[in-house]
Scaffold this motif. Structure first.
Motif, PDB file in Angstrom:
ATOM      1  N   SER A  63       0.827  -1.203   0.000  1.00 22.40           N
ATOM      2  CA  SER A  63       0.000   0.000   0.000  1.00 22.40           C
ATOM      3  C   SER A  63       0.866   1.260   0.000  1.00 22.40           C
ATOM      4  O   SER A  63       1.955   1.300   0.567  1.00 22.40           O
ATOM      5  N   VAL A  64       0.349   2.273  -0.678  1.00 25.02           N
ATOM      6  CA  VAL A  64       0.896   3.629  -0.639  1.00 25.02           C
ATOM      7  C   VAL A  64      -0.116   4.445   0.153  1.00 25.02           C
ATOM      8  O   VAL A  64      -1.286   4.510  -0.215  1.00 25.02           O
ATOM      9  N   THR A  65       0.310   5.031   1.255  1.00 25.59           N
ATOM     10  CA  THR A  65      -0.631   5.568   2.239  1.00 25.59           C
ATOM     11  C   THR A  65      -1.488   6.709   1.701  1.00 25.59           C
ATOM     12  O   THR A  65      -2.606   6.921   2.163  1.00 25.59           O
ATOM     13  N   ARG A  66      -0.976   7.453   0.711  1.00 28.34           N
ATOM     14  CA  ARG A  66      -1.715   8.571   0.109  1.00 28.34           C
ATOM     15  C   ARG A  66      -0.940   9.014  -1.125  1.00 28.34           C
ATOM     16  O   ARG A  66       0.190   8.571  -1.345  1.00 28.34           O
ATOM     17  N   PRO A  67      -1.496   9.858  -1.946  1.00 28.22           N
ATOM     18  CA  PRO A  67      -0.702  10.406  -3.054  1.00 28.22           C
ATOM     19  C   PRO A  67       0.428  11.303  -2.524  1.00 28.22           C
ATOM     20  O   PRO A  67       0.200  12.138  -1.650  1.00 28.22           O
ATOM     21  N   PHE A  68       1.624  11.122  -3.061  1.00 26.54           N
ATOM     22  CA  PHE A  68       2.783  11.907  -2.645  1.00 26.54           C
ATOM     23  C   PHE A  68       3.248  12.796  -3.793  1.00 26.54           C
ATOM     24  O   PHE A  68       3.052  12.480  -4.976  1.00 26.54           O
ATOM     25  N   ARG A  69       3.901  13.872  -3.442  1.00 21.28           N
ATOM     26  CA  ARG A  69       4.472  14.790  -4.429  1.00 21.28           C
ATOM     27  C   ARG A  69       5.852  14.267  -4.831  1.00 21.28           C
ATOM     28  O   ARG A  69       6.751  14.180  -3.989  1.00 21.28           O
ATOM     29  N   VAL A  70       5.998  13.914  -6.106  1.00 18.08           N
ATOM     30  CA  VAL A  70       7.172  13.186  -6.588  1.00 18.08           C
ATOM     31  C   VAL A  70       7.874  13.989  -7.672  1.00 18.08           C
ATOM     32  O   VAL A  70       7.229  14.552  -8.568  1.00 18.08           O
ATOM     33  N   LEU A  71       9.203  14.013  -7.611  1.00 19.89           N
ATOM     34  CA  LEU A  71      10.027  14.577  -8.687  1.00 19.89           C
ATOM     35  C   LEU A  71      10.924  13.482  -9.221  1.00 19.89           C
ATOM     36  O   LEU A  71      11.699  12.886  -8.469  1.00 19.89           O
ATOM     37  N   LEU A  72      10.817  13.212 -10.525  1.00 20.01           N
ATOM     38  CA  LEU A  72      11.674  12.224 -11.179  1.00 20.01           C
ATOM     39  C   LEU A  72      12.648  12.964 -12.088  1.00 20.01           C
ATOM     40  O   LEU A  72      12.243  13.590 -13.069  1.00 20.01           O
ATOM     41  N   LEU A  73      13.942  12.911 -11.752  1.00 21.65           N
ATOM     42  CA  LEU A  73      15.002  13.475 -12.579  1.00 21.65           C
ATOM     43  C   LEU A  73      15.653  12.338 -13.349  1.00 21.65           C
ATOM     44  O   LEU A  73      16.148  11.386 -12.743  1.00 21.65           O
ATOM     45  N   GLN A  74      15.660  12.431 -14.681  1.00 17.44           N
ATOM     46  CA  GLN A  74      16.239  11.352 -15.460  1.00 17.44           C
ATOM     47  C   GLN A  74      17.316  11.878 -16.402  1.00 17.44           C
ATOM     48  O   GLN A  74      17.241  12.997 -16.917  1.00 17.44           O
ATOM     49  N   ALA A  75      18.343  11.074 -16.596  1.00 18.13           N
ATOM     50  CA  ALA A  75      19.410  11.387 -17.539  1.00 18.13           C
ATOM     51  C   ALA A  75      19.787  10.103 -18.270  1.00 18.13           C
ATOM     52  O   ALA A  75      20.952   9.804 -18.465  1.00 18.13           O
ATOM     53  N   GLU A  76      18.756   9.340 -18.628  1.00 21.71           N
ATOM     54  CA  GLU A  76      18.956   8.038 -19.270  1.00 21.71           C
ATOM     55  C   GLU A  76      18.719   8.116 -20.773  1.00 21.71           C
ATOM     56  O   GLU A  76      19.461   7.546 -21.557  1.00 21.71           O
ATOM     57  N   VAL A  77      17.671   8.830 -21.187  1.00 21.21           N
ATOM     58  CA  VAL A  77      17.323   8.942 -22.604  1.00 21.21           C
ATOM     59  C   VAL A  77      16.998  10.398 -22.907  1.00 21.21           C
ATOM     60  O   VAL A  77      16.902  11.241 -22.005  1.00 21.21           O
ATOM     61  N   SER A  78      16.803  10.701 -24.187  1.00 19.16           N
ATOM     62  CA  SER A  78      16.448  12.062 -24.576  1.00 19.16           C
ATOM     63  C   SER A  78      15.077  12.427 -24.022  1.00 19.16           C
ATOM     64  O   SER A  78      14.256  11.557 -23.702  1.00 19.16           O
ATOM     65  N   ALA A  79      14.822  13.717 -23.932  1.00 19.46           N
ATOM     66  CA  ALA A  79      13.531  14.180 -23.426  1.00 19.46           C
ATOM     67  C   ALA A  79      12.390  13.663 -24.295  1.00 19.46           C
ATOM     68  O   ALA A  79      11.306  13.329 -23.791  1.00 19.46           O
ATOM     69  N   HIS A  80      12.607  13.569 -25.599  1.00 17.96           N
ATOM     70  CA  HIS A  80      11.566  13.078 -26.513  1.00 17.96           C
ATOM     71  C   HIS A  80      11.215  11.624 -26.213  1.00 17.96           C
ATOM     72  O   HIS A  80      10.025  11.266 -26.130  1.00 17.96           O
ATOM     73  N   ARG A  81      12.223  10.781 -26.033  1.00 16.30           N
ATOM     74  CA  ARG A  81      11.957   9.371 -25.736  1.00 16.30           C
ATOM     75  C   ARG A  81      11.378   9.197 -24.329  1.00 16.30           C
ATOM     76  O   ARG A  81      10.539   8.331 -24.095  1.00 16.30           O
ATOM     77  N   PHE A  82      11.818  10.032 -23.412  1.00 16.03           N
ATOM     78  CA  PHE A  82      11.256   9.980 -22.063  1.00 16.03           C
ATOM     79  C   PHE A  82       9.778  10.358 -22.095  1.00 16.03           C
ATOM     80  O   PHE A  82       8.940   9.743 -21.420  1.00 16.03           O
ATOM     81  N   GLN A  83       9.449  11.350 -22.906  1.00 14.08           N
ATOM     82  CA  GLN A  83       8.048  11.755 -23.047  1.00 14.08           C
ATOM     83  C   GLN A  83       7.202  10.588 -23.546  1.00 14.08           C
ATOM     84  O   GLN A  83       6.076  10.369 -23.071  1.00 14.08           O
ATOM     85  N   ALA A  84       7.721   9.825 -24.508  1.00 14.83           N
ATOM     86  CA  ALA A  84       6.982   8.681 -25.039  1.00 14.83           C
ATOM     87  C   ALA A  84       6.756   7.625 -23.950  1.00 14.83           C
ATOM     88  O   ALA A  84       5.681   7.019 -23.866  1.00 14.83           O
ATOM     89  N   ARG A  85       7.762   7.399 -23.115  1.00 15.43           N
ATOM     90  CA  ARG A  85       7.618   6.439 -22.010  1.00 15.43           C
ATOM     91  C   ARG A  85       6.528   6.885 -21.038  1.00 15.43           C
ATOM     92  O   ARG A  85       5.682   6.101 -20.628  1.00 15.43           O
ATOM     93  N   VAL A  86       6.588   8.162 -20.687  1.00 20.37           N
ATOM     94  CA  VAL A  86       5.612   8.688 -19.727  1.00 20.37           C
ATOM     95  C   VAL A  86       4.205   8.590 -20.304  1.00 20.37           C
ATOM     96  O   VAL A  86       3.253   8.211 -19.611  1.00 20.37           O
ATOM     97  N   HIS A  87       4.071   8.920 -21.583  1.00 21.27           N
ATOM     98  CA  HIS A  87       2.745   8.846 -22.218  1.00 21.27           C
ATOM     99  C   HIS A  87       2.211   7.420 -22.177  1.00 21.27           C
ATOM    100  O   HIS A  87       1.034   7.205 -21.848  1.00 21.27           O
ATOM    101  N   LYS A  88       3.043   6.443 -22.473  1.00 18.89           N
ATOM    102  CA  LYS A  88       2.587   5.048 -22.505  1.00 18.89           C
ATOM    103  C   LYS A  88       2.165   4.565 -21.124  1.00 18.89           C
ATOM    104  O   LYS A  88       1.073   4.026 -20.951  1.00 18.89           O
ATOM    105  N   LEU A  89       3.012   4.769 -20.129  1.00 23.29           N
ATOM    106  CA  LEU A  89       2.712   4.229 -18.802  1.00 23.29           C
ATOM    107  C   LEU A  89       1.591   4.996 -18.109  1.00 23.29           C
ATOM    108  O   LEU A  89       0.799   4.406 -17.373  1.00 23.29           O
ATOM    109  N   SER A  90       1.504   6.291 -18.350  1.00 22.91           N
ATOM    110  CA  SER A  90       0.514   7.093 -17.629  1.00 22.91           C
ATOM    111  C   SER A  90      -0.913   6.769 -18.044  1.00 22.91           C
ATOM    112  O   SER A  90      -1.858   7.122 -17.322  1.00 22.91           O
TER     113      SER A  90
END
Length: 322
Positions: A63-90
């Motif tokens: 369980s996650v006790t409530r919604p939390f405020r999250v910041l994800l900093l990534q330096a793995e792929v380009s911003a464009h490819r990261f955007q595609a990942r976020v769109h798919k999973l979200s």
């Protein structure tokens, strides 16, 4: 440094809210997620970020006790490819205004000025969970040098002082010609042992040795978990449509274990069931419960006979019939 008298210390209030249940992640806690390349670590922590920001059950179990405020900093792929990942999973999550995302290539958090800039941003956005994917781009030192790594974690205390929990993605150590395989030793995370000494939780993802579509998730370290309730390893598969890691139920995993494999490990003479379970669990990278469940299924099918030990009713013996 804040030094307390005993009375003041006992009366003080410290961040204590659980973020992921069962001691997996608490406020101010640090989790490291590591594994080999291409195992899906970045997708895994993005899924974790979305779960934390929406307050759902993590991996359908914790369980996650409530919604939390999250910041994800990534330096793995380009911003464009990261955007595609976020769109798919979200697509699999309810909309949330509690997740912030950034692609950063030059933020070195072991250096004072960049770290202060991060702390200021964390305060501005009232962040409660910070995710770094992966560790190396956010660090300017030598990851094999214990002093450099210690300096990173010590300086990173500025983040923990805000009550913020941190999740860090890291890579598995590669095999070397001098020291054999990467699996030698307790931990196989790359770099100085300080990387695995300092975190509260260390989670390891690796491809299953037998099933190519299965990811084996187990715990190298769970400092804050109840010793009597520590979770067992979990088997996951990646759903091709959603991109999400989905737990494989124990029953499904047991059904995938071929009967011939189990029967081949059981002699025709009476043998302790515990010995068979331990042997197969270690050999196949399965949980003991999964192997025992499969054995019990074969008892019901008439392939294995089961009985209590004639001299010790607390022990169970099995033998192969077919």
């Amino acid at each position: 440094m804040h030094i307390f008298s005993t009375a003041d210390f006992l009366a003080a209030s410290f961040p204590s809210e659980p973020i992921i249940s069962e001691g997996i992640l608490d406020a101010q806690g640090v989790m490291v997620v590591f594994g080999p390349s291409e195992v899906g670590k970045s997708y895994f922590v993005l899924q974790t970020a979305l779960t934390l920001a929406t307050g759902g059950a993590w991996l359908d179990r914790w369980s996650v006790t409530r919604p939390f405020r999250v910041l994800l900093l990534q330096a793995e792929v380009s911003a464009h490819r990261f955007q595609a990942r976020v769109h798919k999973l979200s697509q699999s999550f309810a909309p949330s205004d509690k997740l912030w995302l950034a692609t950063e290539w030059s933020l070195k958090l072991d250096e004072r000025q960049p770290r202060q800039a991060l702390v200021s941003a964390l305060q501005d956005y009232q962040i409660e969970v910070l995710i770094l994917d992966p560790f190396r781009p956010f660090f300017s030192g030598d990851e094999n040098n214990s002093r450099d790594i210690e300096a990173f974690f010590s300086g990173f205390g500025d983040v923990r002082d805000l009550g913020i929990a941190t999740i860090v993605v890291h890579h598995k150590r590669k095999p070397t010609a001098f020291f054999g395989t990467a699996d030698e030793g307790k931990y196989t995370a790359r770099g100085s042992s300080v990387i695995t000494d300092r975190p509260d939780t260390i989670l390891w993802l690796e491809p299953h040795k037998k099933n190519s579509d299965t990811i084996f998730m187990h715990w190298e370290k769970l400092r804050n978990a109840d010793e009597k309730k520590k979770p067992e390893p979990l088997h996951l598969r990646v759903d091709p449509e959603s991109g999400l890691f989905v737990p494989i139920s124990a029953d499904v995993e047991a059904d995938r274990l071929p009967a011939s494999t189990v029967l081949g490990a059981i002699p025709r003479g009476w043998t302790p069931l515990g010995d068979i379970v331990d042997q197969l669990a270690a050999q196949l990278s399965l949980s003991a419960k999964t192997v025992e469940r499969r054995c019990n299924g074969l008892v019901g099918s008439g392939m294995i006979e089961r009985r209590r030990h004639p001299e010790d009713a607390r022990k169970v013996q099995v033998r192969r019939l077919s």
